[in-house]
Design a protein around this motif. Structure first.
Motif, PDB file in Angstrom:
ATOM      1  N   ALA A 228       1.780  -0.404   1.611  1.00  0.00           N
ATOM      2  CA  ALA A 228       2.203  -0.403   0.210  1.00  0.00           C
ATOM      3  C   ALA A 228       2.516  -1.823  -0.237  1.00  0.00           C
ATOM      4  O   ALA A 228       3.091  -2.616   0.512  1.00  0.00           O
ATOM      5  N   LEU A 229       2.128  -2.141  -1.466  1.00  0.00           N
ATOM      6  CA  LEU A 229       2.442  -3.411  -2.111  1.00  0.00           C
ATOM      7  C   LEU A 229       2.954  -3.120  -3.509  1.00  0.00           C
ATOM      8  O   LEU A 229       2.471  -2.201  -4.177  1.00  0.00           O
ATOM      9  N   VAL A 244       6.346 -10.317  -3.889  1.00  0.00           N
ATOM     10  CA  VAL A 244       5.969  -8.906  -3.823  1.00  0.00           C
ATOM     11  C   VAL A 244       6.843  -8.195  -2.794  1.00  0.00           C
ATOM     12  O   VAL A 244       7.476  -8.823  -1.942  1.00  0.00           O
ATOM     13  N   LEU A 245       6.872  -6.881  -2.915  1.00  0.00           N
ATOM     14  CA  LEU A 245       7.499  -6.027  -1.909  1.00  0.00           C
ATOM     15  C   LEU A 245       6.392  -5.420  -1.059  1.00  0.00           C
ATOM     16  O   LEU A 245       5.377  -4.944  -1.591  1.00  0.00           O
ATOM     17  N   THR A 246       6.566  -5.452   0.252  1.00  0.00           N
ATOM     18  CA  THR A 246       5.576  -4.898   1.166  1.00  0.00           C
ATOM     19  C   THR A 246       6.188  -3.757   1.963  1.00  0.00           C
ATOM     20  O   THR A 246       7.341  -3.828   2.380  1.00  0.00           O
ATOM     21  N   GLY A 247       5.419  -2.709   2.154  1.00  0.00           N
ATOM     22  CA  GLY A 247       5.847  -1.577   2.973  1.00  0.00           C
ATOM     23  C   GLY A 247       4.942  -1.449   4.181  1.00  0.00           C
ATOM     24  O   GLY A 247       3.717  -1.366   4.041  1.00  0.00           O
ATOM     25  N   SER A 248       5.534  -1.448   5.368  1.00  0.00           N
ATOM     26  CA  SER A 248       4.745  -1.458   6.598  1.00  0.00           C
ATOM     27  C   SER A 248       5.035  -0.226   7.447  1.00  0.00           C
ATOM     28  O   SER A 248       6.023   0.484   7.235  1.00  0.00           O
ATOM     29  N   GLU A 276       5.474   4.801   3.006  1.00  0.00           N
ATOM     30  CA  GLU A 276       4.331   5.410   2.336  1.00  0.00           C
ATOM     31  C   GLU A 276       4.056   4.758   0.983  1.00  0.00           C
ATOM     32  O   GLU A 276       2.935   4.329   0.707  1.00  0.00           O
ATOM     33  N   ARG A 277       5.071   4.670   0.138  1.00  0.00           N
ATOM     34  CA  ARG A 277       4.894   4.097  -1.197  1.00  0.00           C
ATOM     35  C   ARG A 277       6.167   3.370  -1.631  1.00  0.00           C
ATOM     36  O   ARG A 277       7.279   3.676  -1.176  1.00  0.00           O
ATOM     37  N   SER A 327      11.738   3.621  -2.429  1.00  0.00           N
ATOM     38  CA  SER A 327      10.810   3.589  -1.301  1.00  0.00           C
ATOM     39  C   SER A 327      10.848   4.918  -0.565  1.00  0.00           C
ATOM     40  O   SER A 327      11.907   5.525  -0.413  1.00  0.00           O
ATOM     41  N   VAL A 328       9.675   5.353  -0.107  1.00  0.00           N
ATOM     42  CA  VAL A 328       9.575   6.621   0.610  1.00  0.00           C
ATOM     43  C   VAL A 328       8.776   6.400   1.886  1.00  0.00           C
ATOM     44  O   VAL A 328       7.835   5.600   1.931  1.00  0.00           O
ATOM     45  N   GLY A 329       9.189   7.101   2.943  1.00  0.00           N
ATOM     46  CA  GLY A 329       8.483   7.056   4.214  1.00  0.00           C
ATOM     47  C   GLY A 329       8.034   8.441   4.612  1.00  0.00           C
ATOM     48  O   GLY A 329       7.933   9.347   3.780  1.00  0.00           O
TER      49      GLY A 329
END
Length: 456
Positions: A228-229, A244-248, A276-277, A327-329
């Protein structure tokens, strides 16, 4: 950090463009809306279930009046956010729809698991255009309003650019194979540069002025895939156009400054659940939607009460905006993080470290002046900090996914479990398959300080 328990795994999250309301799409097919106050405390607004199959993607139009939802049911659901009425276009695609994006008031894009992209006019029942240049799932969309262009990323390792004004349903540009799954996309620096997250944890940088054939830079650093970006709004003291925000998949939401590249900190930690997002929304006080049910039940409201409500709404809108990161995982929780609060804390920590380093330097100078070397103490301190960083890395790198239990009929539970397995298999391929040799002729990687992710 406020947390909202939604009752099932969350696949997508979006914020209302001008009200403190957040919408979530769940594995069970439900779409749940929550309002929140200036402290992030939530209150449920409504829960809809257009389909018993999972809701994979959400998007909201510019004024927040219409919410679009897609998922495994192959349908496009159009939801009125005020009345909660649902208009379903059944069979919108031939397979499960993975992503949806509201482009303009008269155009919506959808992408499915087979790589098909369709453009829709919400006023019509049939798709306006169909694109078939991809052969694997559509992972994300980016809208470029200046050129009326839609960019899609795919699991086939390529991205394509479509001009929605063109008569022929063909892309105007299609990148070379990047030899890795492209999972997310976002624009920075006034949309002059495009960032693409990949399965290997590398962020590819595309320059619009140099074309879409291949990336111009590759930024390594994330230990796992960048799923996610997300852009950030204007925050005091932060270079928003370059951040930016990054989701890993390691469960961290990070704030990263790009070109020059710098890790600003960890915004949220989802533990062992992959991100996830990510979405960012504003909040200026309690939403007036929280009292909407009472307003509908009693239509006869005194004019003075209406005037007071309007005055309160105007006063709320006049207060400074407060930005929240949602944010969701792979769990049943939506985490809300105060974005400005995070940057304030990060700045305070940086000042404290600078002051501590200054004090240490002063002590070393005094010891040298008094004929003391102080080398042993300094070495001990350095080794202690290194050990602390190592411990942080070990504690932060632990990750994994847990199976989720959902209430319901046995048939629905089995289908939801299959959906989770298929989703994870598609998005998280094995390490053996994901390790590939660099592509011949690739641009050199941007030099990155090895301490880019120290302490995580």
């Amino acid at each position: 950090m406020p947390e909202i328990a939604v009752g099932a795994q969350v696949f997508d999250v979006v914020f209302h463009p001008n009200r403190p309301i957040v919408y979530t799409g769940l594995l069970t097919g439900h779409i749940k809306a929550f309002s929140y106050n200036d402290q992030g405390s939530p209150q449920s607004l409504f829960s809809l279930r257009p389909s018993k199959r999972s809701c994979r993607g959400l998007s909201i139009n510019g004024d927040g009046s219409t919410l679009y939802a897609v998922g495994k049911s192959k349908a496009l659901s159009v939801i009125d956010t005020a009345t909660q009425s649902i208009d379903i276009r059944s069979g919108a695609h031939d397979c499960a729809i993975n992503r949806v994006k509201s482009l303009t008031s008269w155009m919506v894009a959808t992408g499915d698991d087979d790589g098909t992209v369709k453009l829709w006019d919400p006023r019509q029942r049939e798709a306006a255009k169909t694109y078939t240049q991809h052969f694997d799932y559509i992972s994300d969309f980016l809208w470029l309003p200046d050129k009326k262009q839609l960019v899609s990323t795919s699991g086939d390792g390529t991205l394509s650019v479509m001009d929605i004004r063109a008569k022929k349903p063909e892309p105007i540009a299609h990148s070379e194979d990047q030899e890795d799954e492209l999972l997310s996309i976002v624009a920075i620096k006034g949309q002059s540069k495009i960032l693409v997250g990949t399965q290997l944890g590398v962020i590819s940088v595309f320059n619009r002025n140099k074309g879409w054939a291949d990336c111009v830079d590759r930024i390594p650093g994330h230990p796992l895939s960048v799923d996610a970006l997300c852009n950030i709004p204007d925050v005091p003291g932060v270079d928003a156009p370059s951040t930016v925000l990054t989701g890993s998949s390691d469960g961290f939401v990070r704030a990263v400054q790009i070109l020059p590249t710098k890790l600003l900190g960890v915004v949220a930690d989802h533990g062992e659940f992959p991100i996830e997002r990510i979405a960012v929304g504003e909040g200026v006080g309690q939403s007036d939607e929280m009292g909407s049910d009472a307003g509908r039940s009693d239509r006869k409201v005194k004019p003075s009460v209406d005037a007071d409500s309007e005055a309160e709404s105007e006063e709320a809108l006049s207060r400074p905006k407060r930005w929240w990161v949602g944010s969701v995982g792979h769990d049943d929780t939506l985490r809300m993080t105060d974005l400005e609060g995070f940057f304030r804390e990060t700045a305070a920590e940086a000042m404290s470290k600078a002051a501590l380093n200054s004090d240490v330097d002063d002590e070393d100078s005094e010891e040298e002046w008094g004929g003391l070397s102080g080398a042993d103490d300094d070495d001990v301190q350095t080794s202690t900090l290194a050990k602390a960083d190592t411990d942080d890395n070990e504690s932060g790198d632990e990750g994994g996914t847990k199976p989720e239990d959902h209430e319901g009929e046995d048939g629905e539970e089995e289908e939801q479990e299959d959906e989770v397995k298929a989703h994870n298999k598609k998005r998280k391929r094995s390490e053996k398959d994901s390790i590939k040799k660099p592509k011949k002729g690739k641009k050199e990687q941007v030099p990155i300080d090895r301490s880019f992710f120290d302490g995580l």
